[in-house]
Design an enzyme around this catalytic site. Sequence first.
Site, PDB file in Angstrom:
ATOM      1  N   SER A   1       2.304   0.769   1.067  1.00  0.00           N
ATOM      2  CA  SER A   1       1.723  -0.206   1.993  1.00  0.00           C
ATOM      3  C   SER A   1       1.534  -1.530   1.267  1.00  0.00           C
ATOM      4  CB  SER A   1       0.382   0.289   2.534  1.00  0.00           C
ATOM      5  OG  SER A   1      -0.134  -0.662   3.450  1.00  0.00           O
TER       6      SER A   1
ATOM      7  N   VAL B   1      -1.651  -2.198  -5.900  1.00  0.00           N
ATOM      8  CA  VAL B   1      -0.449  -1.951  -6.696  1.00  0.00           C
ATOM      9  C   VAL B   1       0.793  -2.407  -5.943  1.00  0.00           C
ATOM     10  CG1 VAL B   1       0.954  -0.185  -7.834  1.00  0.00           C
ATOM     11  CG2 VAL B   1      -1.534  -0.057  -7.963  1.00  0.00           C
ATOM     12  N   CYS B   2       0.835  -2.164  -4.640  1.00  0.00           N
ATOM     13  CA  CYS B   2       2.000  -2.555  -3.832  1.00  0.00           C
ATOM     14  C   CYS B   2       2.174  -4.070  -3.813  1.00  0.00           C
ATOM     15  CB  CYS B   2       1.870  -2.018  -2.410  1.00  0.00           C
ATOM     16  SG  CYS B   2       1.781  -0.227  -2.309  1.00  0.00           S
ATOM     17  N   SER B   3       1.076  -4.774  -3.674  1.00  0.00           N
ATOM     18  CA  SER B   3       1.096  -6.230  -3.683  1.00  0.00           C
ATOM     19  C   SER B   3       1.594  -6.744  -5.030  1.00  0.00           C
ATOM     20  CB  SER B   3      -0.305  -6.756  -3.381  1.00  0.00           C
ATOM     21  OG  SER B   3      -0.328  -8.152  -3.352  1.00  0.00           O
TER      22      SER B   3
ATOM     23  N   THR C   1       5.361  -6.067  -5.428  1.00  0.00           N
ATOM     24  CA  THR C   1       6.170  -6.993  -4.639  1.00  0.00           C
ATOM     25  C   THR C   1       6.250  -8.350  -5.324  1.00  0.00           C
ATOM     26  OG1 THR C   1       5.569  -5.811  -2.623  1.00  0.00           O
ATOM     27  CG2 THR C   1       6.429  -8.053  -2.365  1.00  0.00           C
TER      28      THR C   1
END
Length: 165
Positions: free
Chosen positions: A54, A59-61, A64
């Site tokens: 998500s 961590v995803c941010s 990316t």
Amino acid sequence: MTQVTFKNSPVTLLGEQVKEGTVAPDFSVLANDLSVRTLADFEGKKKLISVVPSIDTGVCSQQTRRFNEEASGVDNAVVITISCDLPFAQSKWCAANGLDNVVTLSDHKELSFGSGYGVVMEELRLLARSVFVLDTDNKVVYMEIVPEGTDHPDYDKAVEALKSL
């Protein structure tokens, strides 16, 4: 089959996992404007496909942002971030983070990407954190499925694989 946990709980990955040296399967996902995008839309480009559970989480941010920063200077390359977030949420995240040139694609509708690459976490209906590097002919030259979904991928290895093409 790669063993994966998410927040230390085992999850089941659905689909057949791609392997290095094989041609990557096509997929059908949605862009932020709800248009359908496929692998063919990136024909002739080197691709780093960053897969996150998500986009609007820590961590995803970071994943990316980092892949887009580190791979942006690679000639003839595109960084694609795929998640099951709705296209609207991906667009909102990009705007809130001041990232206009990031390619975010949503697999929420059909799980076409996740099923084809073997990274759908059945219990959560999210994609497992992973990275795929494809050459201009869509051959998989590098892949990583992160064993614990809340950990970071190996950024250096993925970017090096892209740069070596």
